[in-house]
Design a protein around this motif. Structure first.
Motif, short mmCIF file in Angstrom:
data_model
loop_
_atom_site.label_atom_id
_atom_site.label_comp_id
_atom_site.label_asym_id
_atom_site.label_seq_id
_atom_site.Cartn_x
_atom_site.Cartn_y
_atom_site.Cartn_z
N VAL A 183 0.71 -1.20 0.07
CA VAL A 183 0.13 -0.14 -0.08
C VAL A 183 0.83 1.29 -0.19
CG1 VAL A 183 -1.78 1.46 1.30
CG2 VAL A 183 -1.82 -1.35 1.35
N GLU A 184 0.42 2.23 -0.84
CA GLU A 184 1.55 3.46 -1.08
C GLU A 184 3.02 2.94 -0.95
OE1 GLU A 184 0.23 6.07 2.04
OE2 GLU A 184 -1.51 6.62 1.09
N ALA A 211 2.51 -3.94 3.56
CA ALA A 211 1.46 -3.70 4.60
C ALA A 211 0.59 -5.06 4.84
CB ALA A 211 0.18 -2.77 4.14
N PRO A 231 0.60 1.62 9.38
CA PRO A 231 2.04 1.59 9.17
C PRO A 231 2.83 1.78 10.32
CG PRO A 231 0.89 2.68 7.50
CD PRO A 231 -0.21 2.23 8.39
N SER A 281 3.14 -4.19 9.76
CA SER A 281 3.39 -3.38 8.51
C SER A 281 4.63 -2.54 8.48
CB SER A 281 2.01 -2.54 8.63
OG SER A 281 0.88 -3.10 7.65
N LEU A 335 2.31 6.91 10.21
CA LEU A 335 1.69 8.06 9.42
C LEU A 335 1.30 9.17 10.58
CD1 LEU A 335 -0.31 6.41 6.82
CD2 LEU A 335 1.80 7.17 6.46
N ARG A 393 -3.97 11.52 6.81
CA ARG A 393 -3.18 10.72 6.07
C ARG A 393 -3.60 9.28 6.20
NH1 ARG A 393 -1.43 9.19 3.12
NH2 ARG A 393 1.08 8.63 3.40
N ILE A 394 -3.80 8.86 7.60
CA ILE A 394 -4.22 7.40 7.76
C ILE A 394 -5.43 6.90 6.93
CG2 ILE A 394 -4.39 5.67 9.54
CD1 ILE A 394 -3.13 7.58 11.38
N ASP A 441 -6.50 8.33 4.07
CA ASP A 441 -6.01 8.21 2.77
C ASP A 441 -5.49 6.62 2.74
OD1 ASP A 441 -7.00 10.70 2.32
OD2 ASP A 441 -5.14 11.67 2.23
N TRP A 442 -4.80 6.50 3.59
CA TRP A 442 -4.03 5.02 3.61
C TRP A 442 -4.93 4.17 3.45
CZ3 TRP A 442 -3.51 0.63 6.54
CH2 TRP A 442 -2.40 -0.12 6.29
N ALA A 499 -6.38 3.70 0.18
CA ALA A 499 -5.41 3.13 -0.64
C ALA A 499 -5.40 1.57 -0.56
CB ALA A 499 -3.99 3.55 -0.64
N LEU A 500 -5.49 1.07 0.73
CA LEU A 500 -5.60 -0.28 1.02
C LEU A 500 -6.87 -0.95 0.26
CD1 LEU A 500 -4.61 -2.72 3.28
CD2 LEU A 500 -6.49 -1.83 4.76
#
Lengths: 260, 433
Positions: free
Chosen positions: A2-3, A7, A56, A61, A66, A71-72, A74-75, A78-79
């Protein structure tokens, strides 16, 4: 991945399938996917795609952690992208609850329902706790452990036979890389968009509140529940902040009722 | 906000693991004499079996009274949890059977309780698990004995019967450097005298029969996990880090992180080997633990008086107690055991076997039997009892001679104990060499 970083998600030994509804479990500061062990296992064995994440820098992971709730959030999306999941319910605890709230506000099309456990807004972390996390991690682990459970916990029984809740929390925290707890606590402390995001939430929301919570006040959690249009507060009388460990059956029953 | 404070040892010894009974208000821990537990419905039953809910199913796996004992000992030791077993030997076996397969190897101190020596040196060999015994006095001995197939390093906090003090920080460092956990038998020290996890040990067990129970009324063991050993990082324990066909393909480490070892030990070890503790036993041991913090200082105080008396007696060749400057681990004991070096020790009498026999048979307060850690003072002759299976060479390695007598100092008036020993030594002197 992820990113661009490795992860880990726990899936309760089941493959993900497009026909099944999905539930993402998001843990709190300094913890990992197994904090939701019983609950995530239940849903994995009852027809859900389960993704219990290690954020993260936590658990398995890859770091670094983060630095903000946004930001989390968004993560997490993304996951979902990496897992080919279009829409999921989010169950978050503490920091993870703020992340679920922010996800629902930022990505309403991706979020089915949110369950917020051990949550409050603002989620202010005391200066002493933050400072300890920054400079003296063992003292911070002690604060996290003691304030993270109801006062009765060290003098009462654990619903999970033979386990010592304080010891378990301390052992988990002892595995953290330096700075992870501080970064995550600071993300909670700095999160300022709670009421604004709550107003944007369009999905149903369950707020699970431990009446003996010493970290996120029940009063503040009730206020957050009121600020979410579809918010429903459920109080668990005997529990502190670590609801999934202190009252595992009550949490599971509430989640079953809520997620269907 | 005020700084946080953990409950003290004394408070945990009385309360950890138990709230007043919700159904009756009973303050004491109820004895749940039941084999099994009624399911609310079929869904509840399935959830319990599949570990989706916490609770009890069958008392071989867990029992509410036994769970109080497990949680209490874990709290006193600072572990993540514990499993109570039918005996201390069952606890040792459970630890080994959870981590090792046929073809694996243990590096163990050679200063062990005779029963542990038998298990490692003879019985487990039949099942393909070999052990190399090393002198614990030099920690590098453990390092030299580690092989590719080694999976466990093992010793006693105070070696039996010579009271070799295990240098836990050094041995743990060696074990961890090789990706191995250190298991210690903490029976002689109890958490009141030493907290092995704070020194670096990963797993520990007690023969709860001894000081934890403290009254010589129940046989039991408790195995405790610190939760600090990283099984995944070690890479040597697929038993905990790979799907296990014997339990629904569960990867115990992935499933539960810090609780992986105890999860497999309970769900496989208690399920299949079945050496569980009875609830009545757990209750009896809990009664003992409630006064552990009061008994241990008295045990140690009386032991010091007896040791000083014996050390000055003309019939006594030597006394092996780490608080004496003559003991080879004196400095280590001062560092690792500041509250005292326990209440079990050995001394060597002059006069050979006839004198030894006269000594044992002249004692009136001390009881001649095969146990230690009782409220009553005990005496035994290791070469003819607990260590009788060992060869002379192994006996010598463990610091035992034909004149070695082991004492377990109880809670009687210390002056009465000294008088009893004085009388018996005079009787031995009359028999002569």
């Amino acid at each position: 991945m992820v990113e661009g970083r490795r992860a880990f998600v726990y899936t309760a030994a089941h493959d993900s399938g497009p026909a099944k509804p999905s539930v993402v479990f998001v843990h709190g500061a300094g913890l990992d996917h197994s904090w939701f062990g019983l609950q995530s296992r239940y849903f994995g064995y009852h027809g859900r795609n389960v993704l219990a994440v290690d954020l993260p820098g936590h658990g398995r992971s890859e770091g670094p952690p983060l630095e903000s709730v946004g930001r989390i959030a968004d993560w997490i999306v993304a996951l979902l992208d990496a897992a080919n999941i279009a829409r999921a319910s989010l169950v978050g605890h503490s920091l993870g609850a703020l992340v679920a709230l922010e996800c629902a506000a930022r990505y309403p099309e991706r979020v089915e329902r949110i369950a917020l456990l051990g949550v409050a807004f603002p989620m202010k972390v005391s200066d002493a706790f933050l400072e300890a996390a920054r400079t003296n991690e063992q003292a911070a682990y002690d604060m996290d452990t003691i304030w993270g459970h109801a006062p009765r916990v060290p003098l009462g029984g654990n619903p999970n036979p033979g386990m010592w809740m304080y010891g378990d929390t301390l052992a988990r925290l002892a595995r953290l890389a330096p700075g992870v707890l501080y970064t995550s606590l600071k993300a909670c402390n700095d999160y300022a968009a709670g009421l604004e995001s709550a107003a944007k939430v369009k999905c149903r929301a369950l707020i699970l509140i431990g009446r003996r919570d010493m970290m996120t006040s029940p009063k503040s959690a009730d206020a957050l529940a009121t600020a979410i249009a579809g918010g429903q507060a459920v109080h668990i009388a005997c529990s502190g902040h670590s609801l999934m460990a202190e009252a595992p059956d009550a949490v599971l029953d509430a989640l079953i009722d809520f997620l269907g | 906000m005020a700084g946080p404070k953990y409950p003290g040892f004394d408070t945990l010894a009385l309360h950890a693991g138990h709230s007043p009974d919700a159904a009756t208000g009973a303050r004491a821990v109820p004895i749940y004499a039941t084999t099994s537990y009624v399911f609310r419905d079929t869904e509840h039953a399935a959830s319990l079996f599949n570990m989706e809910r916490a609770g009890h199913v069958y008392s071989r796996i867990s029992n509410p009274t036994v769970a109080v004992l497990e949680e209490r000992v874990a709290a006193l030791e600072g572990g993540v949890g514990a499993i109570a077993t039918a005996s201390g030997q069952a606890a040792l076996h459970l630890a080994i059977a959870t981590l090792l397969d046929a073809g694996h190897h243990v590096v163990a101190s050679n200063s062990l309780y005779g029963g542990s020596h038998n298990l490692l040196g003879y019985t487990l060999k039949r099942f393909g698990i070999d052990t190399t015994f090393v002198s614990p006095r030099e920690p590098r001995n453990f390092e030299r004995a580690i092989r590719d197939n080694t999976r466990l390093v093992f010793g006693e906090t105070l070696g039996n019967p010579g009271l070799d003090v295990l240098d836990i920080p050094a041995v743990a460092g060696i074990a961890h450097g090789a990706g191995l956990p250190l298991l210690v038998d903490s029976t002689f020290t109890t958490p009141w005298l030493m907290k092995p996890f704070e020194l670096g040990a990963d797993l520990l067990y007690h023969s709860a029969t001894k000081f934890l129970g403290g009254h010589g009324v129940a046989i039991g063991g408790v195995l405790v996990d610190s939760g600090r050993f990283d099984w995944e990082k070690s890479g040597k324990f697929p038993q905990l880090t790979a799907p296990y066909e014997g339990f629904h393909d569960m990867d115990f480490e992935e499933e539960s992180g810090t609780r992986a070892f105890l999860l497999r030990a309970r769900r496989e070890g208690l399920r299949d080997f079945g050496a569980c503790m009875a609830p009545m036993t757990a209750f009896q041991i809990l009664q003992g633990i409630e006064t552990l913090h009061l008994r241990m200082p008295r045990h140690v105080e009386s032991t010091r008086k007896v040791v000083n008396f014996l050390a000055a007696h003309s019939m006594v060749e030597s006394v092996g107690y780490p608080e004496l400057a003559s003991h080879p681990d004196h400095a280590l004991a001062r560092r690792l055991l500041p509250r005292g070096a326990g209440a079990v020790f050995s001394f060597n009498m002059k006069g050979g076997r006839p004198a030894g026999r006269a000594f044992i048979e002249s004692l009136r307060v001390f009881s001649h039997l095969a146990n230690v850690g009782d409220a009553k003072s005990l005496v035994i002759h290791p070469a003819s009892t607990t260590h009788y299976r060992m060869t002379d060479e192994d006996l010598e390695k463990a610091g035992i001679t034909a004149g070695t007598v082991r004492l377990s100092i109880g809670l009687e008036a210390a002056d009465d104990l000294v008088d009893d020993l004085d009388r018996a030594l005079k009787a031995a002197q009359r028999v002569g060499p």
